[in-house]
Design an enzyme around this catalytic site. Structure first.
Site, short mmCIF file in Angstrom:
data_model
loop_
_atom_site.label_atom_id
_atom_site.label_comp_id
_atom_site.label_asym_id
_atom_site.label_seq_id
_atom_site.Cartn_x
_atom_site.Cartn_y
_atom_site.Cartn_z
N ASP A 1 11.48 16.29 -14.90
CA ASP A 1 12.11 15.45 -13.83
C ASP A 1 13.37 14.42 -14.29
O ASP A 1 13.63 14.61 -15.47
CB ASP A 1 11.17 14.71 -13.14
CG ASP A 1 10.51 13.49 -14.14
OD1 ASP A 1 11.06 12.75 -14.68
OD2 ASP A 1 9.36 13.97 -14.38
N ASP B 1 5.19 22.25 -34.92
CA ASP B 1 4.68 22.16 -33.83
C ASP B 1 3.48 21.62 -34.09
O ASP B 1 2.82 21.01 -35.17
CB ASP B 1 4.75 23.56 -32.89
CG ASP B 1 4.72 23.04 -31.30
OD1 ASP B 1 3.63 22.67 -30.83
OD2 ASP B 1 5.51 23.05 -30.74
N ASP B 2 2.49 21.67 -32.88
CA ASP B 2 1.14 20.95 -32.98
C ASP B 2 0.26 21.36 -34.28
O ASP B 2 0.39 22.58 -34.73
CB ASP B 2 0.40 21.50 -32.03
CG ASP B 2 -0.88 20.50 -31.39
OD1 ASP B 2 -1.13 19.93 -32.31
OD2 ASP B 2 -1.47 21.01 -30.61
N GLY C 1 4.70 22.89 -21.45
CA GLY C 1 5.80 23.68 -20.79
C GLY C 1 6.56 22.40 -19.86
O GLY C 1 6.75 21.28 -20.04
N CYS D 1 8.18 17.70 -22.86
CA CYS D 1 7.53 18.86 -22.91
C CYS D 1 6.13 18.19 -22.14
O CYS D 1 5.60 17.09 -22.33
CB CYS D 1 7.14 19.34 -24.03
SG CYS D 1 6.09 20.84 -24.30
N SER D 2 5.66 19.12 -21.13
CA SER D 2 4.31 18.78 -20.57
C SER D 2 3.51 20.18 -20.30
O SER D 2 3.70 20.54 -19.20
CB SER D 2 4.34 17.81 -19.60
OG SER D 2 2.94 17.69 -18.94
N GLU E 1 0.81 -1.15 -0.22
CA GLU E 1 -0.01 0.03 -0.04
C GLU E 1 0.82 1.34 -0.08
O GLU E 1 0.35 2.44 -0.43
CB GLU E 1 -0.77 0.04 1.19
CG GLU E 1 -1.88 -1.14 1.00
CD GLU E 1 -3.12 -1.19 2.20
OE1 GLU E 1 -2.72 -0.61 3.29
OE2 GLU E 1 -4.18 -1.29 1.79
N GLU F 1 16.20 44.48 -36.18
CA GLU F 1 16.15 43.62 -35.50
C GLU F 1 16.67 42.01 -35.85
O GLU F 1 17.28 41.28 -35.06
CB GLU F 1 14.74 43.36 -35.15
CG GLU F 1 14.16 44.51 -34.18
CD GLU F 1 12.63 44.40 -34.11
OE1 GLU F 1 12.19 44.73 -32.81
OE2 GLU F 1 11.90 44.02 -35.09
N LYS G 1 9.77 16.64 -30.46
CA LYS G 1 9.15 17.28 -29.18
C LYS G 1 8.01 16.53 -28.57
O LYS G 1 7.12 16.34 -29.34
CB LYS G 1 8.76 18.83 -29.49
CG LYS G 1 8.22 19.51 -28.32
CD LYS G 1 7.86 20.75 -28.79
CE LYS G 1 6.96 21.61 -27.36
NZ LYS G 1 6.60 23.06 -28.10
N TRP G 2 8.37 15.84 -27.53
CA TRP G 2 7.38 14.85 -27.00
C TRP G 2 6.38 15.64 -25.89
O TRP G 2 6.97 15.89 -24.61
CB TRP G 2 8.05 13.60 -26.49
CG TRP G 2 7.26 12.80 -25.81
CD1 TRP G 2 6.34 12.36 -24.69
CD2 TRP G 2 7.06 11.23 -26.39
NE1 TRP G 2 5.69 11.54 -24.70
CE2 TRP G 2 6.25 10.80 -25.54
CE3 TRP G 2 7.76 10.54 -27.52
CZ2 TRP G 2 6.05 9.21 -25.72
CZ3 TRP G 2 7.43 9.30 -27.61
CH2 TRP G 2 6.70 8.37 -26.90
#
Ligand code: GLA
Length: 750
Positions: free
Chosen positions: A534, A366-367, A529, A526-527, A176, A614, A476-477
């Site tokens: 970890d 990206d997405d 951001g 990535c999650s 437990e 720029e 990019k995961w």
């Protein structure tokens, strides 16, 4: 040998360059913790003073001997239901209703090399420096064996810990709670640093005094989370960046976690860290085993800076597996904030062309490139090309990008599914939900059940298919929601408590297969951001997108907090457009680049929209980043000051490992009138050497040359001794305006 056993006194001593860790087998057979701290000679049994304390029971074997209580003794791995009322490390129930566990020494083994943990990332031994101590304890009643594993990295001042449990009894055991670490610190008064936040504001450092009772750092979101990073530091009350005792406790795990720090009735501290026990249970039949994730411990008596540097070096050397860990990684441009979902191949090529012209080396799509993904309500799970945006497919787009001399990278979010997708229509049972209950929806998406092998296998086939078919050099995961409605359709009722951990194991299996098969692909985690930033994810992806907040000023505290545990080279950081898309703030382009250079560095905007001057600045920034690359990515990092604390400016410094060069960056967050000048005491330089200020550049403010106190005489380059710079300090002129900054590059004189 960094591990020694004194057979006579039954004492284990683990020694690193500047720390000692000691434990002893008691007369009754319990494993008693004696000491962890600054390196010592000798044995520390005397620290374990027998005492009688009311309402702290004594082991039955001792009867009238009242001065020995499990409730008071420092232990290596506390049991439960045996008269120690502090935090337990392990809790269980057997099929015949027995609760709790009491662990006694059985055997031990000392071996060269580092133990491995099956199915989970753990520190490895890059150059043969590690040694392993395994101490097996057993609960005689249930037959549960707990093998306590210690990995000792002598040169790096790191000790790793993990536990391997085996049911050697005849009864089925339901675990437990299974902690990875129990660390008792009987003496001292301590503060705790932890790293808290939310989406778009991750890892804000918070320092709190420990109070009587339990303070908890935890996540039940299925991921390590934006809210509480699985990393804490305990430090003495007076600890600073440069002084004071500090313990670092970092969990190598990406799922539900929990670190409890208890100050008990007598003022003694116990830290217990591991998988979160809420809604966790694991069925262990006779003969079966269970492994905990690993914890990385480091100790220093010299404050936070060396503690962070220990982690920076260790994570890169012994956790990150990618060949890109030390290699030069490309400066990338990501189209997310440039286009969101609204793009076609022409738009992407236009962005790529301009980026290439200014020196960018990789374009990341990206997405939105797949399925029916025209907004964030549909398409997740359909990892085939969105023909309405890219009618000719990905091949010609990648070919044209490659022909420009750019690498190509791609965004995926494999762990998720939208109900409006072909995948969901074909496999609705693959999405996690509790039978009979509507699932909580987040960004209108559901979570795939990665505890299932068939789901992981399908994801592996799909993603490896993409990587085989297309010339993709970077992935990019992403992972854009917290996990709720945890339930797996294929596990029996008495194993549903295993799902959240099995999900993480499934994710690791998937990442392991892909990163092993495609070692040349650079993975970025990535999650939303930095929601899964970890140590375990770093094993697969040497860099992780730090935050969806790309405002350079907000990034200062996010990157500051992250730097306590994680290497600079692991922090995904880009220059984005102004006004910033998250906060609406305007920050000078130069300052945005100074901040992004405290990370992997790249751009997240349409560079076509910049004015010519720029563009010229961007060209210069990329050139500059290349020049500083090794210093930033592999140098020693020093936090010099933090705007959150001084309400004025944030400053940091990189120093080459051989002290031959240094880069100082300062960003003024709140211009101050009639205040003293900024005087920065630099760190880590060679006190015997002189350093020339080779480059000093101000951004976002005009400082008259005659007001610049150091580094710019107008004619020759100024030189200062290391002692002047470190003990006297580097003085800067007053800087006014919106978020001015300065970068100072120092070179050792030969
Ligand atoms: C997450 C990521 C962003 C972007 C979006 C796309 O929020 O952190 O960088 O990729 O997803 O949906």
């Amino acid at each position: 040998m960094s591990i020694h056993y004194n057979n006579q006194r039954k004492i284990f001593t683990l020694t690193t360059r500047s720390t000692t860790y000691q434990m002893r087998i008691s007369d009754l057979g319990h494993l008693i913790h004696l000491y962890y701290g600054r390196k010592i000679e000798g044995t520390m049994e005397y620290l374990c003073v027998p005492r009688d304390c009311g309402f702290s029971p004594n082991p039955y074997q001792l009867r009238v001997e009242r001065s020995w209580s499990m409730d008071l003794l420092p232990q290596e791995y506390s049991g439960s239901n045996t008269g120690d009322f502090r935090l337990s490390s392990l809790n269980l129930i057997t099929d015949n209703g027995i609760r709790g566990v009491d662990l006694y020494y059985v055997r031990h083994e000392i071996r060269t090399g580092k133990y491995a943990i099956p199915a989970m990332p753990a520190a490895f031994d890059r150059d043969g420096e590690a040694e392993t101590l395994s101490v097996t304890l057993k609960d005689p009643v249930t037959g549960l064996e707990a093998e306590l594993l210690y990995g000792v990295y002598e040169q790096q001042d790191v000790i790793t810990r993990a536990v391997h449990l085996t049911n050697t009894g005849t009864c089925t055991i339901h675990l437990e709670k299974v902690a990875s670490l129990c660390l008792d610190i009987p003496f001292g008064k301590w503060d705790m640093l932890h790293f808290v936040g939310r989406h778009t504001m991750e890892r804000q450092m918070e320092r709190i005094p420990l109070m009587n009772g339990i303070q908890t750092v935890a996540s039940r979101r299925g991921t390590s989370s934006h809210q509480h990073n699985p990393f804490v530091i305990l430090c003495d009350k007076s600890a600073t960046e440069d002084s004071g005792d500090c313990y670092g406790i970092m969990l190598v795990y990406s799922g539900n976690h929990r670190t409890d720090v208890e100050v008990d009735q007598s003022g003694s501290v116990r830290v217990v860290s591991g998988i979160h026990d809420e809604q966790f249970s694991w069925k262990l039949e006779s003969g079966e085993s269970f492994d905990t994730p690993e914890v990385l411990l480091t100790f220093t008596h010299q404050g936070f800076t060396p503690l962070s540097q220990n982690y920076h070096r260790f994570l890169k050397k012994n956790i990150c597996r990618s060949k890109y860990t030390y290699a030069r990684r490309p400066v990338l441009i990501n189209n997310w904030e440039a286009t969101y979902f609204d793009f076609d191949s022409d738009k992407i090529l236009q962005i790529a062309r301009q980026a290439k012209e200014l020196g960018v080396e990789m374009l990341v799509l990206d997405d939105g490139w797949f399925g029916k993904r025209n907004d964030d309500n549909s398409g997740l799970g359909d990892w085939f090309v969105n023909k309405s945006k890219l009618p000719d497919g990905l091949e010609p787009l990648i070919a044209q990008i490659n022909d420009m001399g750019l690498k190509f990278g791609l965004w995926v979010e494999p762990e998720m599914v939208n109900e409006d997708s072909e995948l969901y229509r074909t496999h609705p049972d693959w999405a996690m939900m509790v039978p009979g209950r509507e699932p909580a929806i987040s960004r209108n998406q559901l979570v795939l059940d990665l505890s299932r092998e068939d789901v992981v296998d399908w994801l592996y086939e799909t993603l490896s298919g993409l990587l085989h078919r297309y010339h993709i050099e970077y992935i990019k995961w992403d992972m854009n929601r917290s996990i709720s409605d945890v339930y797996s359709r294929i596990l029996p009722p008495d194993q549903q408590g295993e799902v959240a951990h099995r999900y993480v194991l499934g994710l690791y299996r998937l990442l392991d297969r892909l990163t092993t098969e495609f070692p040349d692909v650079l993975f970025e985690g990535c999650s939303g951001g930095g929601g899964r930033f970890d140590a375990a994810m770093l094993a697969y992806s040497p860099q992780i997108w730090c935050s969806d907040n790309t405002d350079a000023i907000e990034r200062l505290s996010i990157q500051y907090g992250t730097s306590f545990g994680y290497p600079i080279a692991s922090m995904g950081s880009h220059v984005s457009a102004c006004p910033n898309h998250q906060t609406g703030r305007n920050v000078p382009l130069g300052t945005r680049a100074v901040v992004a250079m405290a990370g992997t560095f790249g751009y997240e905007m349409d560079l076509n929209k910049l004015k010519d001057e720029e563009k010229q600045q961007v060209r210069q920034q990329i050139k500059q980043f290349h020049e500083y690359y090794d210093l930033i990515q592999n140098g020693d990092y020093y936090r010099l000051d933090c705007g959150e604390e001084n309400h004025y400016f944030t400053a940091w410094q990189f120093v080459a490992p051989d002290q031959s060069e240094a880069l100082v960056s300062i960003v003024v967050t709140h211009p101050r009138l009639n205040l003293n000048s900024i005087c920065l005491r630099l760190k880590g330089l060679d006190p015997e050497a002189c350093y020339v200020v080779d480059r000093q550049e101000f951004f976002g403010c005009d400082v008259p040359r005659d007001r610049i106190p150091m580094g710019d005489s107008g004619k020759t380059k100024q030189s200062y001794s290391g002692t002047v710079l470190m003990y006297g300090g580097y003085v800067l002129p007053q800087m006014f305006g919106d978020y001015p900054s300065v970068q100072i590059y120092l070179k050792k004189e030969l």
